[in-house]
Structures are given as C-alpha cells and as structure tokens.
Enzyme design. Structure first.
Site, PDB file in Angstrom:
ATOM      1  N   ILE A 140       2.401   6.502   7.400  1.00 33.08           N
ATOM      2  CA  ILE A 140       1.469   7.047   6.410  1.00 33.08           C
ATOM      3  C   ILE A 140       0.050   6.635   6.817  1.00 33.08           C
ATOM      4  CG2 ILE A 140       0.848   7.096   3.952  1.00 33.08           C
ATOM      5  CD1 ILE A 140       3.655   8.269   4.649  1.00 33.08           C
ATOM      6  N   HIS A 147       0.858  -1.194   0.000  1.00 34.18           N
ATOM      7  CA  HIS A 147       0.000   0.000   0.000  1.00 34.18           C
ATOM      8  C   HIS A 147       0.890   1.237   0.000  1.00 34.18           C
ATOM      9  CE1 HIS A 147       1.071   0.106   4.228  1.00 34.18           C
ATOM     10  NE2 HIS A 147       0.538  -1.099   4.411  1.00 34.18           N
ATOM     11  N   SER A 170      -1.525  -3.586   5.858  1.00 35.70           N
ATOM     12  CA  SER A 170      -2.070  -4.662   5.017  1.00 35.70           C
ATOM     13  C   SER A 170      -3.258  -5.313   5.717  1.00 35.70           C
ATOM     14  CB  SER A 170      -0.990  -5.706   4.743  1.00 35.70           C
ATOM     15  OG  SER A 170       0.161  -5.079   4.221  1.00 35.70           O
ATOM     16  N   ARG A 171      -3.212  -5.334   7.052  1.00 32.12           N
ATOM     17  CA  ARG A 171      -4.292  -5.988   7.812  1.00 32.12           C
ATOM     18  C   ARG A 171      -5.608  -5.210   7.741  1.00 32.12           C
ATOM     19  NH1 ARG A 171       0.176  -7.472  11.015  1.00 32.12           N
ATOM     20  NH2 ARG A 171       0.265  -9.712  11.408  1.00 32.12           N
ATOM     21  N   GLY A 217       1.836   3.152   2.287  1.00 31.29           N
ATOM     22  CA  GLY A 217       2.859   3.184   3.349  1.00 31.29           C
ATOM     23  C   GLY A 217       4.150   2.534   2.862  1.00 31.29           C
ATOM     24  N   HIS A 218       4.025   1.372   2.226  1.00 32.55           N
ATOM     25  CA  HIS A 218       5.201   0.705   1.660  1.00 32.55           C
ATOM     26  C   HIS A 218       5.817   1.577   0.562  1.00 32.55           C
ATOM     27  CE1 HIS A 218       2.766  -2.946   2.972  1.00 32.55           C
ATOM     28  NE2 HIS A 218       3.923  -3.182   3.560  1.00 32.55           N
ATOM     29  N   ASP A 245       5.684   0.485  12.889  1.00 30.91           N
ATOM     30  CA  ASP A 245       6.133  -0.653  13.706  1.00 30.91           C
ATOM     31  C   ASP A 245       7.345  -0.166  14.497  1.00 30.91           C
ATOM     32  OD1 ASP A 245       4.391  -2.887  12.489  1.00 30.91           O
ATOM     33  OD2 ASP A 245       5.244  -1.899  10.752  1.00 30.91           O
ATOM     34  N   GLY A 278       9.310   1.310   8.543  1.00 28.12           N
ATOM     35  CA  GLY A 278       8.273   2.246   8.962  1.00 28.12           C
ATOM     36  C   GLY A 278       8.245   2.376  10.472  1.00 28.12           C
TER      37      GLY A 278
HETATM   38  P1  AMP Z   1       4.999  -5.193   6.419  1.00 26.08           P
HETATM   39  O1  AMP Z   1       4.744  -5.530   4.988  1.00 26.08           O
HETATM   40  O2  AMP Z   1       3.759  -4.940   7.201  1.00 26.08           O
HETATM   41  O3  AMP Z   1       5.971  -6.119   7.089  1.00 26.08           O
HETATM   42  O4  AMP Z   1       5.733  -3.780   6.387  1.00 26.08           O
HETATM   43  C1  AMP Z   1       6.913  -3.582   5.662  1.00 26.08           C
HETATM   44  C2  AMP Z   1       7.479  -2.247   6.058  1.00 26.08           C
HETATM   45  O5  AMP Z   1       6.546  -1.222   5.746  1.00 26.08           O
HETATM   46  C3  AMP Z   1       7.765  -2.147   7.572  1.00 26.08           C
HETATM   47  O6  AMP Z   1       8.982  -1.458   7.773  1.00 26.08           O
HETATM   48  C4  AMP Z   1       6.580  -1.357   8.071  1.00 26.08           C
HETATM   49  O7  AMP Z   1       6.855  -0.628   9.240  1.00 26.08           O
HETATM   50  C5  AMP Z   1       6.337  -0.420   6.892  1.00 26.08           C
HETATM   51  N1  AMP Z   1       4.973   0.117   6.923  1.00 26.08           N
HETATM   52  C6  AMP Z   1       3.824  -0.595   6.988  1.00 26.08           C
HETATM   53  N2  AMP Z   1       2.768   0.246   7.066  1.00 26.08           N
HETATM   54  C7  AMP Z   1       3.274   1.503   7.056  1.00 26.08           C
HETATM   55  C8  AMP Z   1       2.690   2.806   7.124  1.00 26.08           C
HETATM   56  N3  AMP Z   1       1.377   2.983   7.226  1.00 26.08           N
HETATM   57  N4  AMP Z   1       3.517   3.877   7.094  1.00 26.08           N
HETATM   58  C9  AMP Z   1       4.857   3.704   7.003  1.00 26.08           C
HETATM   59  N5  AMP Z   1       5.469   2.503   6.941  1.00 26.08           N
HETATM   60  C10 AMP Z   1       4.687   1.428   6.962  1.00 26.08           C
END
Ligand code: AMP
Length: 284
Positions: free
Chosen positions: A177, A34, A187-188, A36-37, A151, A148
């Site tokens: 974001i 999304h 993603s959840r 954020g990524h 987390d 991000g």
């Molecule tokens: P994930 O796919 O959930 O493991 O996230 C991959 C990376 O994207 C991690 O470093 C997360 O902290 C970051 N991330 C996920 N959601 C967001 C967001 N809303 N804003 C910024 N970074 C994000």
C-alpha cells in the site's frame, strides 16, 4: 475487542474459537499501525472467522540498536485502529513475556533465501524474524497469516519456513500500500522530515522506471540497474544500500530479465532506512 498480554490468554481464546469451528487469521506487526497494516487486517477479516493482531517491537530482529531505540510507538492509537477495524483480539506482549530470560540462543535460517538483499545488509535480521514468528505462531496457531509484500524477502522466507517445518498455517502475501504520490507506507516514514519524504519518492519512481523499461523489451539487468540507479543518484540525500533485480521466486540473480522478476531497493535517507520493491512477470 479482546486484549491479551500473555501467550496463555491467547492460546485459551484460540482453543475456544477452534472448538466452535472458527478459522483464525493472524497479522503480526511491530505497531505504529498505518493503512498498510489495516489492509492486512481487512484481508484477514474477510478470509478468516476471527482475526488476531500482535503488536511487538521484536528486539531480536534489529541489527542496529539506534534503529530499535528510535522505532516509533503509539499503542493507544494502534488499539484504536484495531478496534475500529473490528479486529477480534490484539496480543500485546512485553519483552519478558516473548523472551523469558532474554533472547534465546538459537539460530533459525533458510540459507538459500538469505544470501542477499536485507539478509546481507542487516545481519541477524531474518534470524530474529524467524524466531519471533515461530514463537508467535505457536501461541496463536493461526490457520492463515498475512504478510505484506513490501517486505518481499521476509514474506518469501516465512512462506518457505512454514512449508518446510510443516506449520499448519497458510501464509498469504498482500500487495504494498502506497501514498497517493507512490511512497510505500512504513512506520519508519514517521521519522522522515517533509523534504526527506519528498526525496523518498525517488525510490518508487526508480522502481516504476525500471519496470517500464523492462516492459519495453530491455532484458539486460545491468542496463536496467544503471537506469534505476541514476534516478536514486539524482538526490544527494539518498544513500544506496542495495538495488537488485532478481528471480522473484528464488532470489537468484539473472543474466536475462525473463520470468517472474523482483526489483528491490533499500536506501538510507538520513538515518532512516527504507525498502521498497515491485514484482513483474515477463513472458519467457
Ligand atoms: P511491521 O509492523 O513493519 O513489522 O509490518 C507488519 C506487516 O505489515 C508486515 O507483514 C509488513 O510487510 C506489512 N506492511 C508494512 N507496510 C506495508 C505496506 N505499505 N503495504 C502492505 N503491507 C505492509
């Protein structure tokens, strides 16, 4: 865009780039990408010469089998997004490639950053995160890695882990974001119904209220926590996992709210667990 499925392919490409003097940025993800990524990709694209994204739903970091089984997947959409963002390489390993012979029997931990928050409510989670990050960093050998701050504990832990174990990688934290209404993108969120999404807005509302109360001069963590908890308790759909106000650098609890602060929340809405946080500085 180069697509690699094995560590050997990634290493070979990275070596070529390094021989050309290129700096490599890395964004590890679990996919279902999304905005954020995408913001992390942008940060890497602007700081490094080459950007690598990994997509791997890491079984080692799920303490709840149902959460793992239901984790959303959209590989075609993810590859499209990476392509449109001009990511240079996507690493898309499968489980056997990442963990030949199964998840290894090794325990990685930084105990002083794993005493509270998600480390307690998701036993084994960060051990699994550190395991996958170690393996990915050995394959990719990034100059920079982007995480991000949504987390936040994960970011702090990985930064400390890389420093302590002398990984030659600069760990860079990126701001959270949010949707227009304030919900931290995740993603959840895809597993929430429309009404649950509406309720989930209370999480960022509670955080913002906590922040404004602290900025207005309240220094009592118990009082701030109560004010924030009232917001979350106003919804019968929200089940609180944790709500903590801590020192943002050490994750220690505080008697008075001064210095760098972390306000961190985790809730369940139905079966979906959401986390969010904000950091702020209050002059000593
Ligand atoms: P994930 O796919 O959930 O493991 O996230 C991959 C990376 O994207 C991690 O470093 C997360 O902290 C970051 N991330 C996920 N959601 C967001 C967001 N809303 N804003 C910024 N970074 C994000």
């Amino acid at each position: 865009m180069i697509l690699c499925k094995t560590p050997e392919e990634v290493s070979l490409q990275v070596r070529k780039w390094k021989l050309e003097g290129k700096k490599v940025g890395f964004v590890p993800t679990m996919g279902f990408l999304h905005e954020g990524h995408a913001t992390l990709f942008d940060k890497s694209l602007s700081k490094a010469d080459k950007t690598i994204v990994s997509i791997f739903v890491n079984p080692a970091q799920f303490n709840d089998p149902e959460d793992y089984a239901k984790y959303p997947i959209n590989t075609a959409g993810d590859l499209k997004l990476c392509e449109s963002k001009k990511v240079d390489l996507v690493f898309l390993p499968d489980q056997e490639t990442m963990y030949p012979g199964g998840i290894p029997d090794v325990l990685l931990a930084i105990p002083h950053l794993m005493k509270n928050l998600c480390a307690v409510s998701r036993p084994g989670h960060f051990e699994g995160v550190l395991l996958v990050i170690s393996r990915l960093f050995h394959f990719v050998e990034p100059d920079f890695a982007f995480f991000g701050k949504k987390d936040y504990q994960q970011y702090l832990l990985i930064r400390e882990f890389c420093k302590t174990l002398a990984f030659p990688t600069e760990v860079i934290g990126c701001e959270t974001i949010r949707s227009d209404k304030g919900l931290a993108l995740s993603s959840r969120n895809a597993r929430l119904s429309e009404s649950e999404k509406e309720e989930s807005l209370l999480v960022s509302r509670a955080l913002r209220l906590g922040e404004s109360q602290i900025r207005s001069g309240i220094t009592d963590p118990v009082l701030i926590r109560d004010i924030m908890k009232d917001v979350l308790d106003s919804s019968s759909k929200i089940k609180l996992d944790y709500l903590e106000i801590l020192n943002a650098d050490t994750l220690e609890s505080l008697e008075f709210l001064k210095g760098n602060l972390l306000l961190a929340v985790a809730v369940f809405i139905g079966p979906v667990r959401l986390i969010d946080n904000i950091t702020l500085s209050v002059s000593e």
